[in-house]
Design an enzyme around this catalytic site. Structure first.
Site, PDB file in Angstrom:
ATOM      1  N   CYS A  45       1.022  -1.184   0.035  1.00 30.31           N
ATOM      2  CA  CYS A  45      -0.009  -0.054   0.045  1.00 30.31           C
ATOM      3  C   CYS A  45       0.786   1.231  -0.037  1.00 30.31           C
ATOM      4  O   CYS A  45       1.780   1.537   0.996  1.00 30.31           O
ATOM      5  CB  CYS A  45      -0.956   0.108   1.272  1.00 30.31           C
ATOM      6  SG  CYS A  45      -1.929   1.535   1.534  1.00 30.31           S
ATOM      7  N   TRP A  78      -7.879  -6.195   5.957  1.00 32.05           N
ATOM      8  CA  TRP A  78      -6.279  -6.747   5.562  1.00 32.05           C
ATOM      9  C   TRP A  78      -6.111  -7.967   6.773  1.00 32.05           C
ATOM     10  O   TRP A  78      -6.682  -7.929   7.832  1.00 32.05           O
ATOM     11  CB  TRP A  78      -5.525  -5.622   6.084  1.00 32.05           C
ATOM     12  CG  TRP A  78      -5.419  -4.591   4.676  1.00 32.05           C
ATOM     13  CD1 TRP A  78      -6.100  -3.626   4.789  1.00 32.05           C
ATOM     14  CD2 TRP A  78      -4.811  -4.526   3.746  1.00 32.05           C
ATOM     15  NE1 TRP A  78      -6.033  -2.860   3.621  1.00 32.05           N
ATOM     16  CE2 TRP A  78      -4.876  -3.523   2.969  1.00 32.05           C
ATOM     17  CE3 TRP A  78      -3.782  -5.320   3.125  1.00 32.05           C
ATOM     18  CZ2 TRP A  78      -4.321  -2.924   1.890  1.00 32.05           C
ATOM     19  CZ3 TRP A  78      -2.968  -5.012   1.916  1.00 32.05           C
ATOM     20  CH2 TRP A  78      -3.257  -3.657   1.454  1.00 32.05           C
ATOM     21  N   THR A 112      -8.557   0.258   6.715  1.00 36.23           N
ATOM     22  CA  THR A 112      -7.376   0.480   6.013  1.00 36.23           C
ATOM     23  C   THR A 112      -5.928   0.377   6.698  1.00 36.23           C
ATOM     24  O   THR A 112      -6.070   0.622   7.929  1.00 36.23           O
ATOM     25  CB  THR A 112      -7.577   2.034   5.558  1.00 36.23           C
ATOM     26  OG1 THR A 112      -7.718   2.905   6.585  1.00 36.23           O
ATOM     27  CG2 THR A 112      -8.964   2.098   4.714  1.00 36.23           C
ATOM     28  N   VAL A 113      -4.876   0.504   6.052  1.00 35.53           N
ATOM     29  CA  VAL A 113      -3.779   0.651   6.517  1.00 35.53           C
ATOM     30  C   VAL A 113      -3.007   1.943   5.838  1.00 35.53           C
ATOM     31  O   VAL A 113      -3.505   2.249   4.943  1.00 35.53           O
ATOM     32  CB  VAL A 113      -2.649  -0.438   6.045  1.00 35.53           C
ATOM     33  CG1 VAL A 113      -3.162  -1.601   6.691  1.00 35.53           C
ATOM     34  CG2 VAL A 113      -2.585  -0.893   4.714  1.00 35.53           C
ATOM     35  N   TYR A 176      -5.320   6.716  -9.024  1.00 32.21           N
ATOM     36  CA  TYR A 176      -6.525   5.944  -8.659  1.00 32.21           C
ATOM     37  C   TYR A 176      -7.811   6.510  -9.472  1.00 32.21           C
ATOM     38  O   TYR A 176      -8.672   5.704  -9.954  1.00 32.21           O
ATOM     39  CB  TYR A 176      -6.938   6.039  -7.131  1.00 32.21           C
ATOM     40  CG  TYR A 176      -6.068   5.198  -6.250  1.00 32.21           C
ATOM     41  CD1 TYR A 176      -6.214   3.795  -6.165  1.00 32.21           C
ATOM     42  CD2 TYR A 176      -4.750   5.628  -5.845  1.00 32.21           C
ATOM     43  CE1 TYR A 176      -5.474   2.974  -5.461  1.00 32.21           C
ATOM     44  CE2 TYR A 176      -3.706   4.579  -5.114  1.00 32.21           C
ATOM     45  CZ  TYR A 176      -4.265   3.498  -4.761  1.00 32.21           C
ATOM     46  OH  TYR A 176      -3.352   2.894  -4.275  1.00 32.21           O
TER      47      TYR A 176
END
Length: 336
Positions: A45, A78, A112-113, A176
């Site tokens: 990521c 995740w 999210t990370v 993105y």
């Protein structure tokens, strides 16, 4: 698997994160305290890669432990599939979602990370990736290594913030917007914005080694994590194909300069990066075939950027060797 392409139009990123902060004065209930928190990341990521880099540059390894998720995830969370038994050895959980739900039982948003987890309670503290690295530089200063660079110097913050904001909207998120566009019109608009910004950055970096001042700052970290993924992923997978990074001489040399700087390239796992994008985004790549290329050897070629002067770490020094257990696996980068 989740769908990523915006149905019928422009991709818009959800920018509402858990904004709790870990601060020296503990005003949000989470004071800076060495050994208390765990930074959870995925090498794949780009947003998490920023935190990995800044933690290493500042020498916060002893103050904040790190947990690595695998390169892929399902639509739910995740996971710690790189660890023995698929369980994080410190948090004792198999899925990052468990830490989110521990604090917010009805957490309605994506997992999210990077995320920082309070180890004693097992609760997520924050996933606000932009603020996490700034707080590493400012709130955690007492625990910086000797010789740590100042990545967010007070006299340069307005300029860093301005440059970083444009990088975020036009480049970090711009790739993105290209890749997840749901219409030809939305894609072409995103494409034009992205390459206009890359041309602006090329012009800026043609006569100066770093983005702001003569040292590495937060702005450079934020641009690097997109550039290093450009040819392996964004150029093809996200259709950002006016040029490869390797065909943009200034940005290519700049990216190699940073890659060869301790703390940058030694955090990059090209295998995991490609696995993440090409396997997870099944609505873009339904075969889930991961490309074999590109050749990575060129990342180690001389870049010539020293001629522009600059002092990478200012009055500080490079970080030492990567800690045992935090090294990118052999074969996952050039020359490894």
């Amino acid at each position: 698997m989740a769908a990523y392409v915006a149905p019928g139009g422009e991709f818009t990123r959800d920018t509402k994160y858990i904004t709790t902060r870990i601060t020296a004065d503990g005003r949000d209930g989470y004071p800076v305290e060495p050994g208390r928190y765990r930074l959870v990341v995925a090498r794949a990521c780009p947003w998490a890669n920023r935190a990995i880099i800044v933690r290493r540059l500042l020498g916060l390894e002893d103050a904040i432990s790190i947990g690595f998720c695998g390169p892929t995830h399902d639509q739910d969370s995740w996971t710690f599939d790189l660890d023995l038994g698929g369980v994080d050895p410190v948090l004792k959980i198999p899925r990052l979602k468990d830490a989110y739900l521990k604090r917010f039982p009805d957490y309605p948003k994506g997992i999210t990370v990077p995320a920082i987890v309070d180890v004693p309670t097992g609760e997520v503290v924050t996933n606000d990736f932009a603020q996490i690295t700034l707080d590493f530089s400012t709130e955690w200063r007492t625990y910086h290594r000797d010789g740590a660079p100042d990545l967010y110097p007070e006299d340069r913050r307005d300029e860093i913030d301005e440059v970083a904001q444009r990088i975020y909207t036009e480049v970090n998120n711009g790739v993105y917007r290209c890749g997840f566009a749901g219409s030809q019109e939305a894609y072409e608009k995103a494409y034009d914005r992205l390459f206009a910004a890359l041309d602006w950055l090329s012009d800026r970096l043609a006569t100066q080694r770093y983005l702001v001042g003569d040292t590495i700052t937060e702005a450079d970290v934020r641009l690097f994590t997109t550039l290093v993924r450009f040819d392996p992923v964004y150029q093809g997978h996200f259709k950002c194909n006016r040029n490869k990074l390797a065909e943009m001489p200034v940005l290519w040399a700049y990216a190699r300069d940073l890659f060869q700087t301790p703390g940058f390239g030694d955090t990059v796992d090209f295998v995991q990066i490609k696995q993440h994008y090409y396997i997870v985004h099944t609505d873009i790549n339904p075969t889930r075939i991961v490309p074999k290329g590109p050749d990575l050897a060129n990342w180690l070629r001389p870049h010539g950027r020293e001629e522009l002067g600059g002092r990478p770490f200012g009055d500080g020094t490079p970080p030492g060797p990567v800690r045992e257990g935090e090294r990118v696996p052999p074969g996952h980068g050039p020359g490894r």
